[in-house]
Design a protein around this motif. Structure first.
Motif, PDB file in Angstrom:
ATOM      1  N   LEU A 152       0.839  -1.207   0.000  1.00  0.00           N
ATOM      2  CA  LEU A 152       0.000   0.000   0.000  1.00  0.00           C
ATOM      3  C   LEU A 152       0.868   1.248   0.000  1.00  0.00           C
ATOM      4  CD1 LEU A 152      -2.777  -1.054   2.553  1.00  0.00           C
ATOM      5  CD2 LEU A 152      -3.091  -0.659   0.113  1.00  0.00           C
ATOM      6  N   HIS A 157      -0.832   4.381  -1.573  1.00  0.00           N
ATOM      7  CA  HIS A 157      -2.163   4.299  -0.960  1.00  0.00           C
ATOM      8  C   HIS A 157      -2.128   4.372   0.565  1.00  0.00           C
ATOM      9  CE1 HIS A 157      -3.602   2.537  -4.939  1.00  0.00           C
ATOM     10  NE2 HIS A 157      -4.333   3.608  -4.727  1.00  0.00           N
ATOM     11  N   PHE A 158      -0.942   4.577   1.127  1.00  0.00           N
ATOM     12  CA  PHE A 158      -0.838   4.789   2.573  1.00  0.00           C
ATOM     13  C   PHE A 158       0.392   5.637   2.859  1.00  0.00           C
ATOM     14  CE2 PHE A 158       0.289   4.126   6.944  1.00  0.00           C
ATOM     15  CZ  PHE A 158      -0.931   4.209   7.569  1.00  0.00           C
ATOM     16  N   ILE A 170      -7.634  -1.091  -5.212  1.00  0.00           N
ATOM     17  CA  ILE A 170      -6.389  -1.767  -4.821  1.00  0.00           C
ATOM     18  C   ILE A 170      -6.417  -3.132  -5.487  1.00  0.00           C
ATOM     19  CG2 ILE A 170      -4.974  -2.530  -2.861  1.00  0.00           C
ATOM     20  CD1 ILE A 170      -5.650   0.461  -2.722  1.00  0.00           C
ATOM     21  N   MET A 181     -10.366   1.261  -1.742  1.00  0.00           N
ATOM     22  CA  MET A 181      -9.647   1.669  -0.530  1.00  0.00           C
ATOM     23  C   MET A 181     -10.577   1.739   0.674  1.00  0.00           C
ATOM     24  SD  MET A 181      -6.871   4.631  -1.299  1.00  0.00           S
ATOM     25  CE  MET A 181      -6.565   4.883   0.434  1.00  0.00           C
TER      26      MET A 181
END
Length: 462
Positions: A152, A157-158, A170, A181
């Protein structure tokens, strides 16, 4: 019991995380293991407070509760400071647990089964040369997301703002189908974000254990389990739903609730078939006061019969809901869900409750609150297609669901004649059949538990 077995007995030490959603599956697994061989002795470790809470729980004679002092905050109100409670379980329990191991009578433990989040047990087992088995009490997919959490970050995404980017897909986590997400475990904000590093640490230590046990039915998560088996490097056993299905043949043992001595079984017996909506928001966290008011009055306005398990504010709920249903502070949930008059399950989507609803063949109304409940809700609604979502949005993105919306949703959901309702119930019965086959004699659950027992027995005798 122990003296009779002498040195030939196999001792198993069970160390659950001190919370209802973790203790229940560990105790159910202990009962199933203890039923396989009479020479298996299980020392089930709980705090003194939990011993009081579990005193009347049914268990086999070769299981005994072993207590450690109340070194963590009380079960009552632990939801008020979840990060503080988790930190206490990770820093205060290890010393008392080691002293308890020193006090145990022979034989030496053949294995310690520990809740994955209590990752200090891995060090204890390795120092003492005792094999450890990590019991993960959430879905295999949640484990996989945490195991591959670095992906991620690598893919940007993080960290991330889910309220803005929640619809992004994802599609790079091994074994996990493409997922929004917003449907990942709720670790992007709030208390969950504060404890995420502890969860990732716990998962990272699992490969140092000797076994990994999933509280899942293999047939429901086979692709993810097979992917993990190919990558993890330690034996993995999917030991079934870890719900008390093995006790369903027994009659209701506690039919009175202690609240005005209401007999909820007699009440259920007097209701029409599939007419009752069973409501449980779990034992740990709750919803906002404003949303609770909308739920209460929406339920009242729906006119649907209900059985609501509420651990607090019973008088407030009773006052608002009207007289179409029954409020209780406790019930034997699986037996209630399997009762013929229950036609649907309003759930917070904790993994244990989800498995019980599926085992009972029921459709769901989902109202997830925290952590793994969010992906569980997505699985129920989108993958299995056996439920509808009540809650809209999470964290800063949450919207109040009005009483009018709730009343209309409940009425549609409990309409047994609607085309969409019939289709949803048909799929729920198909999943129920998968569960029944897996938990029957010779099914995948018995096969996996027997293989695990054989493994630990060989450790003991060699």
């Amino acid at each position: 019991m122990e003296a009779a077995h002498g040195g030939d007995a196999i001792r198993v030490v069970a160390m659950p995380y001190p919370g209802r959603g973790h203790i229940n599956p560990m105790l159910n697994l202990s009962n199933l293991i203890a039923s396989r061989q009479s020479d298996i002795l299980i020392s089930f470790v709980v705090t003194e407070e939990w011993l009081g809470l579990l005193g009347s729980e049914p268990k086999l004679d070769n299981i005994h509760f072993a207590t450690i002092p109340n070194v963590v905050p009380s079960e009552i109100g632990r939801g008020a400071d979840f990060p503080g409670f988790l930190e206490a379980t990770l820093t205060k329990l290890e010393g008392p647990f080691e002293r308890l191991l020193d006090r145990l009578e022979p034989p030496k433990p053949s294995v310690i089964i520990y809740d994955t989040y209590l990752c200090w047990v891995v060090g204890v087992g390795n120092r003492r040369n005792i094999p450890v088995a990590s019991l993960f009490t959430m879905t295999t997919s949640v484990f996989t997301v945490f195991y591959h959490f670095d992906l991620l970050a690598q893919n940007g995404h993080f960290p991330a703002d889910v309220s803005e980017r929640g619809k992004e897909l994802i599609n790079y986590i091994p074994g996990i189908p493409s997922t929004r997400m917003a449907d990942l475990p709720a670790v992007f904000y709030g208390d969950a974000l504060k404890v995420l590093h502890r969860a990732l640490e716990a998962i990272s230590l699992v490969p140092k254990a000797q076994y990994l046990l999933f509280t899942s039915i293999y047939e429901l998560e086979s692709h993810i389990i097979d992917t993990l088996k190919a990558n993890l490097g330690i034996p993995i056993y999917s030991i079934g739903p870890t719900i008390p299905y093995y006790r369903l043949e027994e009659s209701f043992s506690l039919t009175t609730t202690g609240y005005n001595d209401i007999n909820y079984v007699q009440w259920l017996d007097s209701q029409p078939k599939a007419s009752v909506l069973y409501i449980s928001q779990g034992s740990f966290l709750s919803v906002s006061k404003a949303q609770m008011d909308e739920i209460i009055y929406g339920l009242r306005d729906s006119g649907v019969r209900f059985l609501w398990v509420a651990r607090g504010e019973i008088s407030r709920i009773k006052e608002g809901c009207g007289d179409k249903g029954l409020l209780v502070p406790w019930c034997d949930q699986l037996k209630v869900l399997c009762h013929s008059s229950v036609g649907g399950f309003w759930s917070h989507c904790g993994w244990n409750s989800t498995k019980e609803g599926v085992f009972a063949g029921l459709p769901f109304l989902t109202y997830p609150i925290f952590w793994d409940q969010i992906p569980n809700s997505k699985t129920i609604v989108e993958d299995w297609k056996i439920g509808w979502k009540v809650r809209r949005g999470m964290g800063a993105d949450e919207h109040l669901v009005t009483r009018e919306e709730i009343a209309e949703l409940i009425q549609r959901f409990m309409d047994l004649e609607s085309v969409e309702g019939k289709e949803m119930r048909r799929r729920a019965k198909e999943l129920q059949e998968i569960c029944k086959n897996a938990t029957s004699k010779g099914g995948s659950v018995e096969t996996n538990i027997d293989a695990f027992v054989q493994d630990i027995s060989q450790c003991c005798y060699h």
